[in-house]
Scaffold this motif. Sequence first.
Motif, PDB file in Angstrom:
ATOM      1  N   ASN A  49       0.815  -1.220   0.000  1.00 42.29           N
ATOM      2  CA  ASN A  49       0.000   0.000   0.000  1.00 42.29           C
ATOM      3  C   ASN A  49       0.848   1.271   0.000  1.00 42.29           C
ATOM      4  O   ASN A  49       0.331   2.353   0.286  1.00 42.29           O
ATOM      5  N   LEU A  62      -0.459   4.068  -2.392  1.00 40.27           N
ATOM      6  CA  LEU A  62      -1.651   4.738  -1.871  1.00 40.27           C
ATOM      7  C   LEU A  62      -1.277   5.671  -0.728  1.00 40.27           C
ATOM      8  O   LEU A  62      -1.789   6.803  -0.647  1.00 40.27           O
ATOM      9  N   LYS A  64       0.377   8.790  -2.137  1.00 43.20           N
ATOM     10  CA  LYS A  64      -0.612   9.650  -2.791  1.00 43.20           C
ATOM     11  C   LYS A  64      -1.452  10.419  -1.779  1.00 43.20           C
ATOM     12  O   LYS A  64      -1.728  11.616  -1.961  1.00 43.20           O
ATOM     13  N   LYS A  65      -1.847   9.754  -0.696  1.00 42.38           N
ATOM     14  CA  LYS A  65      -2.758  10.359   0.268  1.00 42.38           C
ATOM     15  C   LYS A  65      -2.063  11.210   1.325  1.00 42.38           C
ATOM     16  O   LYS A  65      -2.665  12.137   1.888  1.00 42.38           O
ATOM     17  N   THR A  66      -0.806  10.911   1.619  1.00 37.33           N
ATOM     18  CA  THR A  66      -0.137  11.590   2.739  1.00 37.33           C
ATOM     19  C   THR A  66       1.190  12.236   2.381  1.00 37.33           C
ATOM     20  O   THR A  66       1.693  13.074   3.131  1.00 37.33           O
ATOM     21  N   THR A 104      -2.303  11.131   8.890  1.00 42.23           N
ATOM     22  CA  THR A 104      -2.642  10.146   7.861  1.00 42.23           C
ATOM     23  C   THR A 104      -4.146   9.953   7.707  1.00 42.23           C
ATOM     24  O   THR A 104      -4.598   8.885   7.311  1.00 42.23           O
ATOM     25  N   ASP A 153      -6.372  11.001   5.492  1.00 42.03           N
ATOM     26  CA  ASP A 153      -6.830  10.635   4.149  1.00 42.03           C
ATOM     27  C   ASP A 153      -6.479   9.190   3.815  1.00 42.03           C
ATOM     28  O   ASP A 153      -7.270   8.470   3.186  1.00 42.03           O
ATOM     29  N   PHE A 154      -5.312   8.769   4.223  1.00 43.13           N
ATOM     30  CA  PHE A 154      -4.890   7.378   4.017  1.00 43.13           C
ATOM     31  C   PHE A 154      -5.776   6.439   4.832  1.00 43.13           C
ATOM     32  O   PHE A 154      -6.235   5.400   4.340  1.00 43.13           O
ATOM     33  N   ASP A 206      -8.865   6.999   5.838  1.00 45.45           N
ATOM     34  CA  ASP A 206     -10.206   6.958   5.231  1.00 45.45           C
ATOM     35  C   ASP A 206     -10.211   6.067   3.996  1.00 45.45           C
ATOM     36  O   ASP A 206     -11.176   5.319   3.765  1.00 45.45           O
ATOM     37  N   ALA A 207      -9.140   6.133   3.188  1.00 44.51           N
ATOM     38  CA  ALA A 207      -9.065   5.299   1.989  1.00 44.51           C
ATOM     39  C   ALA A 207      -9.029   3.823   2.355  1.00 44.51           C
ATOM     40  O   ALA A 207      -9.687   2.981   1.717  1.00 44.51           O
ATOM     41  N   GLU A 234      -9.979   0.741  -0.215  1.00 51.02           N
ATOM     42  CA  GLU A 234      -9.143   1.055  -1.376  1.00 51.02           C
ATOM     43  C   GLU A 234      -7.741   0.443  -1.275  1.00 51.02           C
ATOM     44  O   GLU A 234      -6.989   0.460  -2.242  1.00 51.02           O
TER      45      GLU A 234
END
Length: 477
Positions: A88, A91, A94-96, A324, A326-327, A329-330, A335
Amino acid sequence: MLVTVLMSFLSLLLRSRVLVPGGGLSEPYGVLSVPDSVLSAPAGVFSAPPAVHSSKFCASNGTNTPLIIHAGPHKTATSTLQTMFEVNRHLMLKKTGLTYMGKFTKFNHKVCPEDVPFCLDQDFVNKPTADIVVEFETTMRAKLGGGGVVLSGEGFSKLVSARNTHILPGYKKDLTLKSLQGMQGCFDMTILLAYRRYFEWILSAYNSLQKIRKGRNSYEWPKKGGRYYGSGEGPDVIGDGGKGDDALEYDGTFKIWFESLHDREKCQSCNYSWAKFWGAEHHPTEWTARYFARSFPGIRTKVYNLHQEGDIFSNFVCQTMPGTKDFCDALRRGEGEQAPSMNPTDPFEHDRLAVVAHAAGLITTELPAPERRFVRKKFLEAFPDVPSRPGMKYVCPREKDLEKLFATSIKYEKRVYQKYFSLPKGEKETSMLFKRLELEQRNSFDEYKRQKKFCNWDVDYIIEHDLEIRNWFKELK
């Protein structure tokens, strides 16, 4: 002019970490020595001096760049979490903005992926060279002002524990630890640890440290003459390694290994490795946290509780990793990628049985002699359920020793909860929580006993009295 140059050079040496005889590093300029009182503070009191800036790595202006270090300790789902970080990492980036730089596990065949600027491995933690530390620091310096870095390695807990005990007299100053200490002033550091109930942890530690594996003398028996237990010399040959009347002849059982854990004179040839750094006063996770506080004054430490419902990786990220959301939540939305289970437990008892058969002369030593792995495979095919055989006997710890283990596990859990986890505000509610936790742990502990997880096969009895198994070893080709 020459005098001026020499004076400038001398000043530079005094203001930076320099190599000293023996291959270590001198103390970095400005690093505060932390008194032993930090380690001996009572439970619930966890004070440390404020962080200080290194004059070498952080010569430029400090930043708030995150540096998250997942340090285990060992046997707390580290391989599972590392594998999830691996699959991961895109991901998370991208998110953090966080870059995962290892440790990389068997899932990736321990090969550093091309998209990762630096991969933490065992050598970086255990046997660092000046070159690899320079490469690491160059990579980390390029990350200053960016999204931050995540490191994961249970070896960090061993490293920081070894440096803060007297178990390894003369332990060399470590390049990796000094390098990380030098970064504390310009990275926003967080140490992540995990908590596992002690009775589960100690049994898992025993299985990991005592099983036959590469690098131990027993691995290639009888091809290279290694033995697993019996008389012999060396740290990986199990025998009467103790001295005096109190010494125990080690038979590979949890009973003797655990009895000697905090009195290793009784079994000097038992293998304790990283388990030897953590005494009886605290849970291994708390020991690790204390040692980090001593080596990194003012460090932020978060502990993840493995005993909870839900997905372990998303819980770990959401509950312990700062910045983190956003990560998190994904991952909660599904995801993230999934990964296979790591570090499966090998059938250790079958190896012990085969070793006894070999010692009894039942397995041929004439070339070509059968390899241990071949013996194990064939035995599992012939006898898939040894515990169900008539007259099966076990070697187990005494009941009073098991109850002492349970009491220790309860004591540790209460202290870890009081120090690292949120408790109810009311005294009555807190009391009810600890009663519930003790009941849960009692039920789990009793189930371990029912399944004889603390016991080992009485391999000597089996080889002597189970004629079918005895004859099978005789006929093995």
